[in-house]
Each structure stands twice: as C-alpha cells, then as structure tokens.
Design an enzyme around this catalytic site. Structure first.
Site, PDB file in Angstrom:
ATOM      1  N   GLY A   1       0.830  -1.189   0.000  1.00  0.00           N
ATOM      2  CA  GLY A   1       0.000   0.000   0.000  1.00  0.00           C
ATOM      3  C   GLY A   1       0.863   1.236   0.000  1.00  0.00           C
TER       4      GLY A   1
ATOM      5  N   ASP B   1      -3.617   8.352  14.237  1.00  0.00           N
ATOM      6  CA  ASP B   1      -4.482   7.831  13.180  1.00  0.00           C
ATOM      7  C   ASP B   1      -5.099   6.508  13.601  1.00  0.00           C
ATOM      8  OD1 ASP B   1      -5.786   7.905  10.793  1.00  0.00           O
ATOM      9  OD2 ASP B   1      -4.113   7.146   9.599  1.00  0.00           O
TER      10      ASP B   1
ATOM     11  N   VAL C   1       4.442   0.962   1.487  1.00  0.00           N
ATOM     12  CA  VAL C   1       4.655  -0.271   2.239  1.00  0.00           C
ATOM     13  C   VAL C   1       4.854  -1.419   1.255  1.00  0.00           C
ATOM     14  CG1 VAL C   1       3.785  -1.806   3.999  1.00  0.00           C
ATOM     15  CG2 VAL C   1       3.190   0.606   4.073  1.00  0.00           C
TER      16      VAL C   1
ATOM     17  N   GLY D   1       0.767   5.533   1.278  1.00  0.00           N
ATOM     18  CA  GLY D   1       0.069   6.671   1.861  1.00  0.00           C
ATOM     19  C   GLY D   1       0.743   7.930   1.386  1.00  0.00           C
ATOM     20  N   GLY D   2       0.387   9.014   2.007  1.00  0.00           N
ATOM     21  CA  GLY D   2       0.972  10.274   1.591  1.00  0.00           C
ATOM     22  C   GLY D   2       2.465  10.288   1.798  1.00  0.00           C
TER      23      GLY D   2
ATOM     24  N   LYS E   1       8.348  -0.562   5.302  1.00  0.00           N
ATOM     25  CA  LYS E   1       7.726   0.735   5.066  1.00  0.00           C
ATOM     26  C   LYS E   1       8.824   1.730   4.720  1.00  0.00           C
ATOM     27  CE  LYS E   1       4.186   3.661   6.910  1.00  0.00           C
ATOM     28  NZ  LYS E   1       2.996   3.564   7.724  1.00  0.00           N
TER      29      LYS E   1
END
Lengths: 951, 201
Positions: free
Chosen positions: A125, A241, A132, A127-128, A147
C-alpha cells in the site's frame, strides 16, 4: 498499425509516443527511427514544447545568482510540494516509477527487486508519506512489511527526520498489541522500517464483512487497543491515526495489533487537499486534529471512542459525504448516542464512548489505561458475573456528558465509591469544570461565600452549598478565600495552581472544637504536629481505603520539618508548606505533591519512590530539595517561576520524566549520575536548567532518547567576547570555558577569528585570517591552533550545546583512541549552507567527529546572464569554519556562507570521532569502537545525498 | 492521447477557504522563491530576502480570505503583482543602504516613481513564469526515471548536445530525444495547470 508514412512517423504517432501511448514494439521502432531521422527528432522536439519554447524553459530552469532553490540534476529526487498526490492519476505506474530506481536488481524472477537486502514481493500500500512493501527476509525465512519513506520526500530533510524520529519512537514501544518494529534504517538514503507482515485482516475489513461486533469480542478488541495505546502513550508517543483500518486482527479477536504508529499523519495532519479530500480518513479524527491544533495522547482516545462506536454499530459516529461536514460534526456536534443506533449497547459502554468523545481533551479519560481497565473489568464481570463485581462507572465530567444525557449529577454514592475519603469527611464537593483544569472545592459546611482571585484580581465570587455551583477556570494560579469573617472555617490550600488537565483541591474545613460544628468523622489522616517524629509515629501507613489518599495535608507554613518517611501520600499543597519536611524513602508513587509558593523548600525526598508522581512547584517552590537517589521515573515535575533551584538529583532516576518549567527553574541542580534516559525536557523555558553541577567522573546520563529543549544552552544566551592574551610564539592554545562557578561547559561553540603571520613569512608579509569553529569537550576545553605568529586572536563564545551530553563519554575512553581511518568522499552541490549528520547505523548521532572538508577550490560562478557564463575559480575563502569541522552533540556539522551560485566539489573525511551518544544496556555509553564502523552513515543536509562506504 | 485534464478548484479559491494548508504549500512553493528572487534582485541579501518573502506570504494569507470565486479572472494576478511590488519596495526601503548589495536596476525601477510601471509589471510576470516553471520542474522531476530526467537536463540546462548526452548516458539518440521530449511535454502540461490555477497568462 503502420505508423510510418513516407519514411516518417505521423504527427499522431509522435503525439501518442510523447504520451507513452504506443505499444512497446511501436515505441522501439519509434526510438530507433528517432536515432536516425533528424527530421522526426526535430518534429518531436517541436511538438513537445507547444506552449513555451525550449529556450524559455531552459532559461527558467537555469540557476542564476538570484536563485536559492536550485533544481539540480545530481539530486536523487526533488521534493514535490506542488502536488504530492499526483500519484492519484496513475497510482500504480507512478509508484513503480517512483520506486523502481530505488530497488536493487534481484536474481529471483518472482521478485520485483531487492530493497535493503529484502526481496520485494509487491507493494502492499501507499500513503501520503510512505510506501509499504511486502518483503521476504531470506535469512529468517519470513515475510516482512517494509515501510519506506516515499522517494519523492527523500530530499526533504524535515520529512526524513520526522519519519526516522517517529519510526524510532514507534520501535521503542514493545507491546503485545503494538506492531513490532524489527529494524529502522536507511537504504540508498531512504529511511525505512521493517515490521512483521501480518496476514490477518484489519478491523475495518472485519466490520465490512461481518457488521457490528458482539459485546464480548468488542470489549476484547477495545481493551487490547487501549492497552497498546497506553504502552505507546507512556513513551510519549501519539498514534494520530487510530482507525479500524490500522487495527489488525490476528487469530480472530485474540490478538489485536495496532499498526502505523505515529507515522500515518506525521506529514499530512488533517491536511485538506485541493479536491477537498482530507489525506487519510477524517472519520476518526479528534476535534483538535480536525482543527489542526496541537494534540496529545488524548486525541487517540477520542479516536478510540469512534472505533468503539464503529465496532458497536458497524459505522463511524461522524459521517457525511462531505469531508468538511465530517470535520464540522467532529468539532461542533455532540457525539451521536450509540444506543440509538444499536439498542443492545449497554449504558456503561455508551457512557465510556461519550466520555472518549468529549470535545475537550480535558474531559476525556486522561489515559488509555483508564479505558483499558474499565473495559477489562467489564469483560471480567461479563464472563464471571458472580465472582467479579460490576465495575465502578467512570467519573465522567459534565462536559463529556452534554450530549443526550442531562449533566451528570455528582451523586454522593458514586463519589463515595470513587473518592472514598469523602465519605469520611462528610463534605460536599463542588466541581469547577474547566477546559484547562479543574478546581475542586470541598466544604464541610453549607453556604460558604468564597472568592477566587487570579493574579490578585477578583475572578469569581460564589457560594459553596449543597447544590453546587459550577464555573470554568483556565490554567493558572488562583487564590481561594472565604469571603467575610468565619472564624470557624479555615481554608486549606488557599493558593493553588491549576494546571492543564490537572485537578486541584481546595478545602474549606470547620476548625475542630468550634462551637457550631456539625458532627463529623475525624479525618483518618490527621497528622502529627511534632516536627521530630519518626515514621513509626502516628502517621498512618494505610487506612481503611488502603492508603492515606487525597489527604489535605497542608496549610500555609504547616508541617515544617515534619517527617513523612515511608508515608503514602497523594496530595499536599500550601504556601510555604512542607519546608524542610523529610520524605526519606517515602512511598509516593503516583502521588501529587503540589507545592504552593515556597513549598517543599529543602525538603528531602532521598530514596523516595516518586514514580509517576506529579510535583507541582508554585513560585520558588522546591528550592534545594533533596531528591538524592529518588526514583522519579515517569514523574512530572512542573515548576513555577524560580522553582526547583539547586535541587539535588544526584543518582536519581528521571527516566521518562517530564520537566516543565517556567523561567529560571531547575537552575544549578546537582545531577551526578542522574538518569535522564527518555526524559522530556523540551518544555523548559529559557533561563532554566542552566549551570547544572556534576563531576565529570560521574556525569548524568543523557541518551539519544532524552528530549532536550531546542536551542537549550547551559550558558546564558548571546555571544561573549573573550579577549585572549596574544600568544606570539605558541601555535596552539587550549582554552577552557567554564561557567561562573568554574564548572566546565561542554559543546560550547567557539568561533576563532584569528589574524596571524604564516610560518616563514616576512614580518611585513601578508597576514592570514583564520575563521574556525570549535566545540568544547566535556572538560570545557577546546584547542585552537594556527601556524605562524599570532597577530590578533579573538574568540567568540556562542550559546550552544548541552552540558551533560558530552559527559556521556565513557570514563576511560580518550578522544584519539577512536580514529576512523578512511576517507569518506562525496560530492554535492549546494546552496548557501551545507551540513550533515554523522550517525551510526541505528541513526544515533556521533558527536565530536572531526569532519574535514577538502577539495574546495573548484568553484564556478555564473554571471547574471546565464547565456554568458563567466566561470572563474574561487579559492577556498568560501567556508566560515572551512577545513575541519567538528560534529556537535547531535552529530551535526554545518558550514555556512557558501557563496550563492557556487558549485563545489567536496569531500568529507572523518578523522576521528570521540564517542557516541547512545547509551548501552548498562547505562555506559559505548565508544565508537563498539559501533560497527562499516555501517556509519553520513547524511548531508539540506540535500540529503547519502553515500555509504565501508570504513 | 492526452492525459485527462484534472479539474481542480482554483488555487485561489482553495487558499481563500482558509485552513487549507496544502494549498498554501503549493502556493508558497511557487511564490516564495519568486519573492526571494525579486528581493535579491533589488539588492537584498539572502536572509533579508527570506524575511521579505515571509512577510509577503503572511500578508497575503491575511487578505486572501476576501477573494471570492466570482472575482473577475485575472484580477488576482494583478493584485498579487501589486502586493509583491509594494512589499518588496517597502522591504528594500527599510534596509539600510549600506546593507544593500549594490543598487540594481530593479531597485531603481521600484523606487523611482517616474519609472515605467509596465516594465516593472512585465518583470514581475517574467519572474512569476520562471517560478512556475521551476515549481513544475520540481514536480515533474519526481515522475520520471533518473536517466530520463538527466537526458532532459543535460540537453537543456547542461548545454550538452544530444549526441554528447547519448554517449554520457549510454543511450541511443532516439532515447535521448524521447526522454527530453517527454519531460518537456509533461513540464508544459504541469506548467499549464499551474498557470491556470494562479491565473497567469
């Protein structure tokens, strides 16, 4: 399709080729054709630049003398702040493009490539901030999640630092319910961290698949999330988060793992993108997050409330199609009643969710532990209703209950259960609610008019009676007085300091033996009045409740010289109270000691247990207090102006302790062997903490995890000019910087401005000028050197460094023992300031490394007109402090005044590094030898070009 | 085939919404270097120029809330130009003369009331475009492979010929042409998007 006509490609084909829209076969043909056909090469060149010409673009991109923001091709990747989520338009291809350059080739055809030795199986995946990857670790035959900081952020020093800092912080959390971090390191300059690859599903997936949770599994999951959060919060880490997608479920609900600790939102906190999308989901944000305000661990508890709500009902509490509306709801609307959506939710759980959903963090549960305990108690009760009693309901503040319930009455039964001491006092309690802090006013009697003053000004007048009166107060110092003459009343703790989120007690009592006293129980905690009593005297060790809880010990000037040795105490306050009191070996874990103005002076807490305690100093409290060998782990020492001066912390443990201080606090403390590992000293104001005293033989322990205030200096800020006597013949001079008491100051940055005649130069020859920085070592010493006859030598001493960090030096190590033999070469182009960090493989800074910069002579300077480059060599006049630079305690070095537009060829050599700042297991810092030298890393700032080379 | 044109709200609109940190980053990424340049061209030193940029950005952030979507197109740019001009002029006048690095043409233009305001405006617009190109380049840079970007860079800013570049990078001439043209094309697209947003011509 035949793309060619009459030997050339069509315009359409060229257009499609430009947009990478041809098949690979066609593209290969095109490329081959372009190699040969000048005409088509011309055409593609023209059609690529339809709006703006090549020369205009080129001119704009060429740096001239006015540019500071170079777009240099030698940089690995340039940060794109313009449009970080450009990724969206073709996520996967861009991801690959973004990543491809960073993967090493692999010989396994099933893998994408290698990263830091891991075989990369795929992208899990992105993210900003990070990508990952699913990786395979051959040596341990296991899958891992890697990551990696998004390469496009790699050149942002801030992003790198944040990623690394958060990764390290997250790695420090060792908890069953928090994802383990195997490794935090860098590869090709990209910081990354390695976690176990958890194959289970996320809580979000589970809810999507199966809908709302049953009560028992809900409690199980909730309790584990709270436990994991608590472990992290204890280390000062905020997740930011918490949402179902970040909760992994392994083996059903038996094992819950929180992932993405502290990472997810470090860059894009509540940032609303141009499409109106919040980066990440806003659904679980806290109000303070939504408003972009500073937040603490209690923000996670709000999110936890939302997660509990979602588990109970199957959907999040604050919903809307519009992000903005979601945020508005989170901030402004009362939280929805969970029982309306899901009637089976018991009231006690609804109350907990509401509590977590209080808009003000002060009204929420103050720790995750509270939530965890509550959930696990209920879980135990549900499983074995006979054996375990129904847990006590939480004492939820009024503000948290404002939603659908009427404000919670402070019913006496509830209070009596929770605050057992009240039953004995037969008093009433008025809670003054505050979004900053709470003042409790207890009274034995009815209808007492009181005034509350703040800074001498009348703040509020109210009457304490059985119905109670509520006002809100902000953090600050208040004086509470009985209004009028009531000779049978006495006010305890007349002057109080209300801290943020703190609860402060004022009591109004009837004086014993007064004519009109209503019958009351004698407080069990009545204290002896004689000052010489030992601990076997009348001070109770424990009472019916189990401890002398919340005793109102202090009045003004009371208990002078009292002996509380071994006593359990949880609250005490009062002006000038407890002066010279003795708390030797006292058990004061989690106590709250509020020293009014001048309180606790010269008291002794020697060998006392103050773990988790709160020590609040009013003005000038805690002077010369003795904390020798006291255990203060996790405590909070909050100093008013001029508090905690000349305290003795010798041998004390202040691990994870937070020291908050106003001006001129914590001055001249003795800190021999004091352990400050992971302590947080960031919120100590200027003027505080200076001139700490310790013997270089027994330095305090500061570790890399100690958080020191930014710009913190043990010496007074500002520059000092020390005029040294001219030393005509000597060519080195050792100077020593000490404070006014003669104690050495380490890490003081010294600037040498030096005019001298080089060796062999005629007396009327040309002078040389040497500008150079040095840092003093832990003995406060620095050796200035030159070659020739000194004509004028001036030394400026700049505020810098921290006293104790250099004292980390292992006692037997010598600076020159640890030479790192080989050169470390790198090339970079630069703006006006260059600098770097020398660190070990774990990212721990290595201080006092001598960084030598060589080959500075080749410089190019462009004239204003870029079409007419005037290249003239500049010589090595460019660096203030050029030549040899010493890394500071953060492993950092920096050279300034590189002329604008210069290009320089730079090599960095580490001749030797004194020591590292990382404390070993025994608390003795390892020397550089103990680090694997081959893994040392130099990071250059601001461009962050990184090269690794074996030593 | 051209890439789907992203429909975005105007940067201005997003800025004026307030609390939109991201828009600010985008805006400042373009605008800050530009002000710094203008300030330096007016004779300010680097650190002073940075301060000017900060002051201007802060003042814009205060006033931008009053701009509305229906404001006439192009007016934002004109306003921005005026704000910039004034801010730089003010900043330069405040700095003692002896700290200025020589008097520049821009300094004279800004400070001489009789000077041709069109010339100043043109200069500022040129600088705007330059800042946009550079901002676009920073972004585009991340979207291409190393070699592709290098091919573009060396044959433009680096002043290498295509042949030299092909040899240096071990690419065919065709590959170099391809690389530099694709980067240029993308650069044009991004630049265009940005100019639409900040209402540049």
């Amino acid at each position: 399709m035949n793309l060619q006509f009459i030997g050339h490609f069509s315009d359409e084909a060229i257009e499609r080729y430009l947009e990478a829209d041809l098949s690979s076969q066609e593209a290969a043909e095109m490329e081959a054709h372009l190699t040969a056909c000048v005409q088509c090469a011309e055409r593609i060149t023209t059609s690529a630049a339809q709006r703006w010409g090549w020369s205009e673009v080129t001119l704009s991109l060429t740096d001239d003398e006015f540019d500071g923001d170079t777009i240099d091709p030698s940089l690995p990747v340039v940060t794109s702040l313009t449009n970080p989520d450009r990724v969206d338009h073709s996520t996967s291809s861009l991801l690959h493009r973004e990543l491809s350059g960073w993967l090493d080739p692999t010989d396994d055809p099933c893998m994408l490539g290698r990263f830091a030795g891991y075989e990369i199986v795929g992208v899990v995946g992105h993210g900003g901030m990070a990508i990952v990857l699913k990786g395979f670790e051959r040596s341990l035959n296991r899958f891992v999640a890697v990551k990696v900081l998004a390469p496009r952020l790699a050149s942002s020093a801030a992003a790198q630092r944040r990623f690394e800092r958060e990764a390290k912080a997250a790695a420090a959390v060792l908890h069953y319910n928090v994802i383990a971090i195997h490794r935090v390191a860098k590869w090709h300059g990209l910081p990354f961290l390695v976690m176990p690859y958890v194959a289970g599903e996320s809580l979000q997936q589970r809810i999507d698949r199966e809908g709302p949770f049953e009560l028992e599994p809900l409690l199980r999951v909730g309790q584990q999330i709270a436990a994991g959060l608590n472990a992290a919060h204890t280390l000062g880490l905020v997740h930011r988060d918490i949402k179902p997608a970040n909760i992994l479920l392994d083996q059903g609900v038996e094992r819950v793992t929180i992932t993405d600790f502290g990472l997810a939102r470090t860059v894009d906190d509540a940032r609303i993108t141009h499409t109106g999308l919040v980066a990440g989901t806003p659904l679980f944000m806290s109000p303070e997050q939504a408003l972009g305000k500073p937040l603490d661990h209690r923000s996670d508890l709000f999110s936890l409330g939302s997660v509990l709500y979602t588990m109970a009902t199957g959907s999040p509490p604050f919903q809307s199609d519009e992000v903005r509306t979601v945020l508005t709801k989170i901030c402004d609307e009362p939280s929805p009643d969970v029982t309306e959506r899901q009637t089976s939710v018991p009231a006690w759980l609804a109350e907990l969710i509401d509590w977590c959903h209080a808009k003000s963090p002060d009204d929420r549960p103050q720790t995750a532990e509270v939530v965890e305990r509550y959930l696990s108690e209920w879980l135990a009760h549900l499983k074995q209703p006979q054996r375990t009693p129904e847990p006590t309901r939480p004492l939820i503040p009024v503000a948290a209950r404002q939603r659908s319930h009427p404000p919670l009455r402070w019913n006496r039964k509830l209070l009596a259960t929770v605050l057992g001491f009240l039953a004995m006092m037969a008093g009433i309690v008025v809670i003054l609610e505050s979004n900053k802090g709470t003042i409790q006013i207890k009274s034995d009697v009815d209808n007492v008019p009181i005034t509350i003053k703040k800074s001498g000004q009348l703040y509020e007048t109210l009457t304490v009676n059985r119905d109670g009166t509520a006002i809100r107060v902000y953090a600050g110092e208040y004086e509470v007085n009985v209004n009028g003459e009531f000779d049978r009343l006495s006010i305890h703790d007349g002057v109080i300091v209300v801290g943020r989120g703190a609860e402060t007690t004022v009591s109004i009592r009837e004086v014993a033996g007064s004519s009109d006293s209503s019958p009351r129980t004698e407080p069990a905690n009545e204290l002896p009045v004689q000052s010489t009593q030992r601990k076997d005297a009348a001070i109770p060790q424990a009472d019916a409740i189990g401890q002398v809880a919340d005793s109102d010990f202090a009045t003004q000037g009371s208990y002078f010289g009292m002996n509380f040795d071994g006593v359990k105490l949880s609250r005490a306050a009062g002006r000038n109270a407890f002066n010279r009191a003795s708390f030797v070996k006292a058990e004061l874990t989690n106590s709250k000691l509020s020293g009014g103005d001048g309180g606790f002076r010269q008291a002794s807490f020697e060998r006392a247990q103050l773990g988790g305690a709160m020590l609040l100093g009013g003005t000038a409290a805690f002077h010369r207090t003795n904390f020798k060998n006291a255990q203060l782990s996790g405590a909070l020492l909050s100093a008013g102006v001029n508090s905690f001066r000349e305290c003795d912390f010798n041998g004390a443990t202040l691990e994870r302790t937070r020291l908050l201080g106003s001006t001129d606090s914590f001055v001249a403390a003795s800190v021999n062997g004091t352990n400050f590992d992971m302590a947080d000293l960031r919120r100590i104001e200027s003027g505080s903490l200076r001139t700490w005293r310790f013997n270089p033989e027994t330095p305090p322990l500061f570790s890399a995890a100690t958080q020191l205030p930014e710009g913190f200096s043990p010496i007074e800020s500002g520059w000092r000019l020390l005029e040294l006597p001219h030393a005509e013949d000597s060519q080195t001079m050792t100077m020593r910087i000490v404070d006014e008491q003669g104690r050495p100051l380490s890490d003081v940055k010294i600037f040498q401005n030096h005019v001298y005649l080089p060796d062999g130069a005629p007396a009327d020859g040309r002078h040389k000028i040497k500008n150079h920085y040095y840092f003093t070592d832990e003995r406060g010493q620095a050796t200035l050197s030159w070659s020739g006859t000194s004509v004028d030598l001036r030394v400026w001493v700049e505020k810098a460094g921290y006293v104790p960090l250099h004292a980390m030096w292992a006692a037997d190590s010598q600076p020159d023992d640890h030479e790192i033999p080989n050169n470390y070469e790198m090339t970079l182009s630069s703006g006006t300031t260059i600098g770097g960090i020398v660190q070990d493989e774990n990212g721990a800074p290595i201080s006092n490394a001598f960084v030598e910069i060589e080959n500075l002579s080749v410089l190019e300077f462009y004239a204003a007109d870029p079409t007419q480059p005037v290249r003239r060599p500049l010589h090595s006049r460019w660096l203030a402090g050029g030549g040899e630079i010493v890394t500071d305690q953060a492993g950092r070095w920096r050279a300034t005044n590189v002329p604008q537009g210069s290009k320089l060829d730079l090599s960095v050599q580490i001749s030797h590094a004194n020591f590292a700042t990382n404390a070993g297991d025994e608390g003795i810092p390892p020397t550089i030898d103990e680090f694997r030298r081959e893994a040392a890393i130099i990071v250059l700032e601001p461009r962050e070009e990184v090269k690794r080379r074996k030593w | 085939m051209s890439k789907p044109m992203e429909t975005r709200e105007s940067l201005l609109l997003r800025l004026s919404h307030g609390r939109c940190e991201r828009a600010w980053y985008e805006f400042a990424d373009i605008y800050r270097p530009m002000i710094v340049r203008l300030a330096k061209q007016s004779g300010l030193q680097e650190s002073d120029a940075d301060d000017v940029a900060q002051v201007v950005l802060v003042s814009i952030s205060r006033t931008i809330g009053s701009w509305r979507k229906d404001a006439k197109k192009g007016r934002f740019r004109a306003w921005l130009t005026t704000v910039t001009k004034n801010a730089v002029r003010n900043a330069v006048t405040r700095v003692p003369r002896d700290k200025l690095v020589g008097e520049t043409q821009l300094f004279q233009l800004l400070n001489d009331s009789s000077s041709d305001q069109d010339a100043v405006n043109r200069h500022i617009e040129t600088e705007f475009m330059r800042a946009v190109f550079r901002s676009a380049a920073r972004q585009v840079r991340t979207e291409f492979a190393e070699a592709t970007w290098h091919a573009f860079w060396r044959t433009t800013v680096g002043e290498s010929s295509v042949d030299e570049c092909a040899e240096e990078l071990q690419m065919s001439r065709g590959a170099v042409y391809t690389a530099r043209s694709r980067v240029m094309r993308r650069l044009q697209q991004v630049t265009h998007d940005i100019t639409m947003e900040v209402e540049l011509p």
